[in-house]
Design a protein around this motif. Structure first.
Motif, short mmCIF file in Angstrom:
data_model
loop_
_atom_site.label_atom_id
_atom_site.label_comp_id
_atom_site.label_asym_id
_atom_site.label_seq_id
_atom_site.Cartn_x
_atom_site.Cartn_y
_atom_site.Cartn_z
N THR A 75 56.39 46.10 36.58
CA THR A 75 57.60 45.33 36.86
C THR A 75 58.00 44.15 35.72
OG1 THR A 75 57.13 45.54 38.98
CG2 THR A 75 58.38 43.43 38.41
N TRP A 76 57.01 43.42 35.00
CA TRP A 76 57.27 42.69 34.06
C TRP A 76 57.90 43.20 32.80
CZ3 TRP A 76 56.31 41.84 28.80
CH2 TRP A 76 56.61 40.47 28.42
N TRP A 77 57.35 44.33 32.42
CA TRP A 77 58.31 45.19 31.33
C TRP A 77 59.51 45.70 31.37
CZ3 TRP A 77 58.32 45.18 26.48
CH2 TRP A 77 58.90 46.04 25.70
N ARG A 78 59.68 46.02 33.04
CA ARG A 78 61.17 46.33 33.46
C ARG A 78 62.08 45.34 33.23
NH1 ARG A 78 59.91 50.12 38.80
NH2 ARG A 78 59.71 52.09 37.65
N MET A 79 61.50 44.04 33.65
CA MET A 79 62.57 42.95 33.61
C MET A 79 62.70 42.48 32.25
SD MET A 79 63.53 42.13 36.66
CE MET A 79 63.69 44.11 36.85
N THR A 80 61.89 42.80 31.34
CA THR A 80 61.89 42.32 30.09
C THR A 80 63.01 43.14 29.24
OG1 THR A 80 59.63 41.40 29.81
CG2 THR A 80 60.72 41.95 27.92
N THR A 81 62.81 44.36 29.58
CA THR A 81 63.68 45.44 29.18
C THR A 81 65.18 45.11 29.58
OG1 THR A 81 61.94 47.20 28.93
CG2 THR A 81 64.36 47.91 29.00
N ALA A 82 65.42 44.89 30.96
CA ALA A 82 66.65 44.52 31.45
C ALA A 82 67.34 43.46 30.87
CB ALA A 82 66.50 44.16 32.81
N GLY A 83 66.62 42.30 30.55
CA GLY A 83 66.87 41.19 29.99
C GLY A 83 67.38 41.29 28.62
N ARG A 84 66.70 42.03 27.78
CA ARG A 84 67.06 42.62 26.51
C ARG A 84 68.39 43.29 26.39
NH1 ARG A 84 63.05 45.27 24.91
NH2 ARG A 84 63.82 47.30 24.83
N LEU A 85 68.70 44.33 27.30
CA LEU A 85 69.70 44.99 27.68
C LEU A 85 70.97 44.07 27.87
CD1 LEU A 85 68.49 48.10 29.39
CD2 LEU A 85 69.50 47.96 26.99
N LEU A 86 70.79 42.98 28.77
CA LEU A 86 71.92 42.26 29.13
C LEU A 86 72.10 41.20 27.85
CD1 LEU A 86 70.74 41.17 32.65
CD2 LEU A 86 72.45 42.40 32.16
N ARG A 87 71.25 40.91 27.08
CA ARG A 87 71.29 40.14 25.81
C ARG A 87 72.35 40.86 24.85
NH1 ARG A 87 65.98 39.02 26.07
NH2 ARG A 87 65.62 39.79 24.11
N GLU A 88 72.06 42.14 24.67
CA GLU A 88 72.24 42.64 23.32
C GLU A 88 73.20 43.87 23.44
OE1 GLU A 88 68.59 44.50 21.72
OE2 GLU A 88 67.79 42.30 21.32
N SER A 89 73.61 44.04 24.86
CA SER A 89 74.70 44.92 24.79
C SER A 89 75.72 44.66 26.01
CB SER A 89 73.88 46.48 25.47
OG SER A 89 73.53 46.36 26.79
N ASP A 90 76.89 45.28 26.19
CA ASP A 90 77.81 44.94 27.18
C ASP A 90 77.76 46.15 28.49
OD1 ASP A 90 78.85 42.80 26.15
OD2 ASP A 90 79.85 43.85 24.76
N ALA A 91 76.63 47.05 28.53
CA ALA A 91 76.44 47.98 29.21
C ALA A 91 76.68 47.41 30.78
CB ALA A 91 74.99 48.56 29.42
N PRO A 92 77.26 48.34 31.72
CA PRO A 92 77.50 47.70 33.09
C PRO A 92 76.29 47.66 33.78
CG PRO A 92 78.96 49.84 32.56
CD PRO A 92 77.60 49.80 31.25
N LEU A 93 76.15 46.73 34.60
CA LEU A 93 75.05 46.38 35.31
C LEU A 93 74.28 47.53 36.14
CD1 LEU A 93 73.06 44.04 36.46
CD2 LEU A 93 74.87 43.82 38.63
N ARG A 94 75.21 48.58 36.42
CA ARG A 94 74.66 49.61 36.96
C ARG A 94 73.62 50.57 36.16
NH1 ARG A 94 78.80 51.91 37.52
NH2 ARG A 94 78.94 53.46 35.83
N THR A 95 74.19 50.61 34.87
CA THR A 95 73.32 51.30 33.71
C THR A 95 72.04 50.34 33.30
OG1 THR A 95 75.45 52.25 32.72
CG2 THR A 95 73.43 51.88 31.31
N VAL A 96 72.23 49.17 33.28
CA VAL A 96 70.88 48.35 33.20
C VAL A 96 70.05 48.42 34.33
CG1 VAL A 96 70.21 45.88 32.65
CG2 VAL A 96 72.26 46.60 32.00
N ALA A 97 70.35 48.45 35.31
CA ALA A 97 69.63 48.69 36.51
C ALA A 97 68.88 50.05 36.51
CB ALA A 97 70.22 48.64 37.84
N GLN A 98 69.48 51.05 36.19
CA GLN A 98 68.95 52.41 36.12
C GLN A 98 67.95 52.52 34.98
OE1 GLN A 98 72.40 54.73 35.52
NE2 GLN A 98 72.87 55.07 37.76
N GLN A 99 68.15 52.01 33.96
CA GLN A 99 67.24 51.93 32.79
C GLN A 99 65.79 50.95 33.32
OE1 GLN A 99 68.77 51.59 28.79
NE2 GLN A 99 70.83 52.44 29.28
N ALA A 100 66.29 50.21 34.02
CA ALA A 100 65.07 49.26 34.62
C ALA A 100 64.30 49.93 35.59
CB ALA A 100 65.47 47.87 34.83
N GLY A 101 64.80 51.14 35.94
CA GLY A 101 64.07 52.09 37.07
C GLY A 101 64.47 51.50 38.31
#
Length: 322
Positions: free
Chosen positions: A255-281
């Motif tokens: 869970t910690w790593w998923r949230m860390t991955t999501a935070g990085r995606l939110l910082r570094e990309s404009d990916a839709p929230l749906r995409t970020v959620a999917q990549q975080a599991g």
């Protein structure tokens, strides 16, 4: 990616920087606390490192490497008797002020050449592997030890000295590699004596297998039983071993790593929230947003907006001046 590479990637926020300096005795510098991770490598001569919080001074000789991961104040000097001069920082306490460096010293003065620099790392959410590092990581020069690190230091020193074509691209790449080599060397030395903690975890084939599975595919719906099977242990035995070495249960780390991955995606990309959620599991955006707010204290959208407004400056580095 392996765990160490992922840990660095998750925290990196900007380009590293470095330089060489020559100091003529007597000299002494006091570095104030500041964000960032600095390093020093003695190329010739010797000096003393005065660690933070009144820890014992460390004598540094040719080839010695020190990494100061937490940005706490420290000192460096040619002698324990030399008075320290405060290092002036500029640009929001990120860089040392430019000042005149003499090209020669008094007759007979001892000279120390130092390769030094710093990394811009986001300390707001450090990977536990890096959070477990000591305040001062010291790698004494030993014949035959860490030849790759020694070769890399020579390459970096040559790039900084010769100023050849392509140096602006070569130096940051070499610095990124240098950080990995320093941490790898430290972990390898600690693994020989450690029984718990990340050095032991990365030297344990069972735990390493599970960590690699998590990092390679954090979106997979992992269970403790499946991770244990991949690692070759029963569910209960695997859970005990992982928790003992890593310091948190397998699904807690996931869970910690998923949230860390999501935070990085939110910082570094404009990916839709749906995409970020999917990549975080997470299949559901609502479930992801709820989990993210529980971890970070604010919604994913607000986290992204605040980050862009602040320019993600919370991971800025202080240059470690020799």
């Amino acid at each position: 990616m392996d765990v160490l590479s992922d840990a660095i990637t998750a925290m990196r926020t900007g380009r590293p920087h470095s330089g060489q300096t020559r100091k003529f005795a007597p000299w002494g510098l006091r570095f104030p606390p500041a964000p960032g991770t600095g390093f020093h490598i003695v190329l010739s001569g010797s000096c003393w490192l005065l660690p933070p919080e009144d820890a014992a001074p460390i004598r540094l000789g040719v080839g010695d490497v020190v990494l100061l991961p937490r940005g706490r104040g420290y000192g460096m000097a040619d002698s324990l008797e030399t008075e320290l001069v405060d290092v002036e920082l500029t640009d929001g306490r990120l860089l040392p002020a430019q000042r005149y460096e003499p090209t020669s010293g008094p007759p007979g003065a001892e000279v120390t050449a130092i390769l030094c620099g710093a990394y811009q790392l986001n300390q707001a959410r450090p990977h536990p592997l890096l959070a477990a590092l000591p305040d001062v990581l010291h790698l004494p020069a030993r014949v035959g030890r860490h030849p790759g690190l020694r070769s890399l230091v020579e390459l970096l020193g040559a790039e900084l000295t010769d100023h050849r074509l392509g140096a602006d691209a070569a130096v940051p790449a070499l610095l990124d590699t240098l950080l990995l080599y320093i941490l790898r060397a430290w972990l390898e030395e600690c693994a020989c004596v450690a029984t718990t903690g990340w050095a032991a975890a990365l030297g344990d084939p069972v735990v390493t297998t599970a960590l690699q599975e998590i990092h390679q595919d954090p979106a997979h719906p992992w269970t403790v039983e499946e991770l244990g099977t991949r690692a070759g242990l029963s569910r209960a035995a695997f859970a005990r071993r992982f928790t003992t070495l890593v310091g948190r249960p397998p699904l807690g780390y996931l869970t910690w790593w998923r949230m860390t991955t999501a935070g990085r995606l939110l910082r570094e990309s404009d990916a839709p929230l749906r995409t970020v959620a999917q990549q975080a599991g997470y299949v559901s955006e609502f479930a992801f947003a709820k989990a993210f707010k529980r971890e970070y204290g604010l919604s994913p959208g607000r986290y992204r907006a605040q980050g862009k407004g602040a320019g993600w400056r919370n991971g800025s580095a202080v240059a470690a001046e020799g």
